[in-house]
Design a protein around this motif. Structure first.
Motif: not given
Ligand code: HEM
Length: 510
Positions: A155-165, A302-306, A483-488
Motif C-alpha cells: 500500500r505504501v510503495l506507489p505513494h513513495s517518492d523515496d523508496v529507500m526511506k 531494507v538493503a536486501a529489498l532496496g 559494513l552495510f551495502n545498500h543502494p543510494l
C-alpha cells in the motif's frame, strides 16, 4: 588544538604496540609490506567499497588469505569459501569472538549486546534466547505477521517518492512487531528513537569513524576538552540505546501480564524464563538479545529489498518473466502466500540473486580469533580481526559465471526448478560458524514474500521527466565507508498491474 593531544598519544601508542608484537617461526600470511612502527596504517582500506579493495589485494598477493596490521590490530582477510569454511566453520571454537570496539562497545554501551559481545557466557545466554524464541525449526511462527506487513508495504510503495526511506520506515515497524509484538500503528511512538539509535550505531560502527577506536587511551579525555566532541556524542547515543532497549520491552512485559501480548521474540523469551532462577537477571539477558534482533533485522532487510527493487528497475525483461510465472500460478486478484513458494521458482531465483549480486554485508561482520593458530603454514596471531570477504565468495566465477550480471536464471536447472547444483548464496550472505545470523530464516521468508507480492502487484518503472518521458535509471550504491551495502536513494514508479489486486488489498493503489 586536539592535535596537540592526539598526535603524541598516537606516537606513544604506536611505539608500545609495535614493541609488543608477537613473532612465530611460521610467517604471517602475505600482504602489503609493513613499514616500521606504522606497519600497514596507510594501506588499510577505509573508504569506498572496501571489500573490492581487499579482493584486489588478494589478487595482487596471489593468496586467499592476507594479513595487514596497524595500531596493534592484526587483520586477516579470508577471500574464498574454502578459507572461510576451514577457519570460521571447522575451527569455529576459536574463530567466533568479536573484536572490541571503544566508541560503540565501551562508550555507547553496545558491547554488552549479542552481536558485539565476545564469545563468552553472556553471548551464549543471549544467543540461546534468540535460538529458542525464533527457532529455524518453526519457520511459520511469524508468517502471518510477515504477510500482513508485506501487504502494508504494497500500500505504501506507489505513494513513495523515496523508496529507500519508505522501506526503512516500513522495516522498522515490521521488525518491531516480530521482536516486541507491536503492530505498525502501536509501534509508531517508539520508531523515531529506535531508528535514531540504529543510525548512531551504524555511524559509530563505520571503520575509522572515530579516533578513539584507534587510540583507546582517548576515552579518558573529559567531555569538555577541546576536540572531545565524540564523548558528548557517545553519551547521547548511549541514552538512545537505553531508551530503545527499555521502552518496547516494558510494553511487551506489561501486555504479557495483562494477557494481551501478541506473539513475538520477546514474549516467547519471557514465557520461557526459568521461574526458579533470578528473573531480573534473565530479563536483562532478554532485553539485550531482543534489542540486537531488532538492530540486526531492520537495516539488513531494507538493503536486501532496496537491492531487489533497484535491480528490477534496471531489468524489465526479468520482471516480464516473473510476471509470466506469477500469472501461471496465481488466479486473478490473488496475492501470493508462502504455500506458493515451490510453484514460483523464478521468484525464489530473483530473491537469491538479490542476495548474491549485492550482498547486504559484503564483509559479514568481523570475527576475532581467541588463540594463536597455524593455517596452511601461516601464523595467525591471537586477537586478529577476521574479515570474511562475502562479496568475493558470491562473485566467484566458478560458482557464478559472469558474476556481475544480475541473472536469476543461474539458479534454475533445465526443468525451470531451483537447481541443487548451484550454491545457495544464503550459505555466505548470513555469515559463518557459531556467529551465523540467527534471523536467517525470518529474513529469507520476509524477502521472498515481499519479492513475490511486489511483482504480483506492480511493474517497477523509471520515473518520468517533466515531459512525461521515462528517465534512464541509474544503479548507485552507498560508497561508504560502511559494513552495510545498500543502494543510494533512488526514484521509480510502482505501476499497478491489475484492478483485481487493488480490490484484494482493499485500496486504490494509484
Ligand atoms: C537480509 C537480512 C539479513 C542479513 C543479510 C543478515 C546478515 C547477518 C550477518 C552477516 C551476521 C553476522 C554473522 C557473522 O558474524 O558471521 C548477522 C548476525 C546477526 N543477525 Fe542477521 N541478517 C539479516 C536479518 C536478520 C534478522 C531478520 C534478524 C532477527 C530477527 C537478525 C539477527 C541477527 C543477530 C541477533 C545477529 C548476531 C549473531 C551473533 O553475533 O551471534 N538478522 N546477520
Amino acid at each position: 588544538m586536539a592535535y596537540v593531544v592526539v598526535v603524541p598519544l598516537l606516537v606513544v601508542s604506536l611505539v608500545i604496540l609495535y614493541s609488543r608484537r608477537k613473532s612465530s617461526r611460521y610467517p604471517l600470511p602475505p600482504g602489503p609490506r609493513k613499514l616500521p612502527i606504522v606497519e600497514n596504517l596507510f594501506q588499510i582500506p577505509r573508504g569506498g567499497f572496501i571489500w573490492l579493495d581487499y579482493a584486489e589485494m588478494c589478487r595482487r598477493y596471489e593468496s586467499d588469505i592476507i594479513h595487514l596490521s596497524a595500531l596493534g590490530n592484526s587483520i586477516i582477510v579470508l577471500n574464498s569459501a574454502k578459507t572461510v569454511s576451514d577457519l570460521l566453520e571447522k575451527r569455529s571454537s576459536i574463530y567466533s569472538s568479536r573484536p572490541p570496539t571503544v566508541m560503540l562497545g565501551e562508550l555507547m554501551g553496545w558491547g554488552t549486546t549479542l552481536i558485539f559481545r565476545p564469545n563468552d557466557d553472556s553471548w551464549k545466554a543471549q544467543r540461546r534466547i534468540i535460538n529458542q524464541a525464533i527457532p529455524p525449526t518453526d519457520p511459520k511462527r511469524f508468517h502471518s505477521k510477515q504477510l500482513s506487513a508485506t501487504h502494508d508495504l504494497l500500500r505504501v510503495l506507489p505513494h513513495s517518492d523515496d523508496v529507500m526511506k519508505s522501506l526503512q520506515t516500513w522495516a522498522a515497524a515490521f521488525i518491531m512487531d516480530v521482536t516486541y509484538g507491536l503492530a505498525a500503528g502501536e509501534a509508531k511512538p517508539y520508531l523515531p528513537t529506535a531508528m535514531a539509535a540504529l543510525d548512531s550505531m551504524s555511524t559509530a560502527g563505520t571503520p575509522g569513524a572515530f579516533y578513539v577506536d584507534q587510540i583507546p587511551i582517548l576515552k579518558y579525555v573529559p567531555e569538555w576538552f577541546p576536540g572531545a566532541d565524540f564523548k558528548r556524542k557517545a553519551r547521547e547515543w548511549s541514552d538512545l540505546r537505553v531508551q530503545m532497549t527499555e521502552t518496547a520491552f516494558s510494553v511487551t512485559k506489561q501486555r504479557m501480564a495483562m494477557g494481551t501480548a501478541t506473539p513475538s521474540l520477546t514474549l516467547a523469551a519471557l514465557e520461557q524464563m526459568d521461574r526458579n532462577q533470578d528473573l531480573a537477571k534473565q530479563e536483562e539477558v532478554i532485553k539485550k538479545a531482543s534489542v540486537t534482533a531488532y538492530g540486526g533485522g531492520s537495516d539488513t532487510i531494507v538493503a536486501a529489498l532496496g537491492s531487489f527493487i533497484l535491480n528490477m528497475l534496471m531489468n524489465p525483461e526479468i520482471q516480464r518473466k516473473a510476471h509470466e510465472q506469477l500469472e501461471q500460478v496465481l488466479g486473478p486478484g490473488d496475492l501470493p502466500s508462502f504455500s506458493d513458494e515451490l510453484s514460483l521458482p523464478y521468484i525464489t531465483a530473483i530473491a537469491q540473486e538479490a542476495l548474491r549480486h549485492n550482498p547486504v554485508t559484503p564483509l559479514a561482520f568481523p570475527h576475532a580469533l581467541t588463540q594463536d593458530d597455524i593455517y596452511e603454514g601461516y601464523f595467525l596471531p591471537k586477537g586478529s580481526i577476521i574479515m570474511p570477504n562475502v562479496w568475493t565468495i558470491l562473485h566467484n566465477e566458478e560458482d557464478y559465471p559472469e558474476p556481475n550480471l544480475f541473472n536469476p536464471e543461474r539458479f534454475l536447472g533445465p526443468d525451470g526448478q531451483i537447481s541443487p547444483k548451484v550454491k545457495d548464496p544464503a550459505t555466505a550472505a548470513f555469515g559463518f560458524g557459531r556467529r551465523a545470523c540467527p534471523g536467517k530464516h525470518i529474513a529469507l521468508a520476509s524477502l521472498w514474500i515481499a519479492v513475490a507480492s511486489i511483482l504480483t502487484c506492480y511493474t517497477i518503472e523509471p520515473e518520468l521527466d517533466e515531459h512525461g518521458k521515462p528517465m534512464k535509471p541509474k544503479a548507485e550504491w552507498y560508497p561508504g565507508p560502511t559494513l552495510f551495502n545498500h543502494p543510494l536513494p533512488f526514484k521509480c514508479r510502482f505501476v499497478p498491474r491489475s484492478k483485481d489486486v487493488q480490490a484484494s488489498l482493499g485500496v486504490s493503489l494509484v
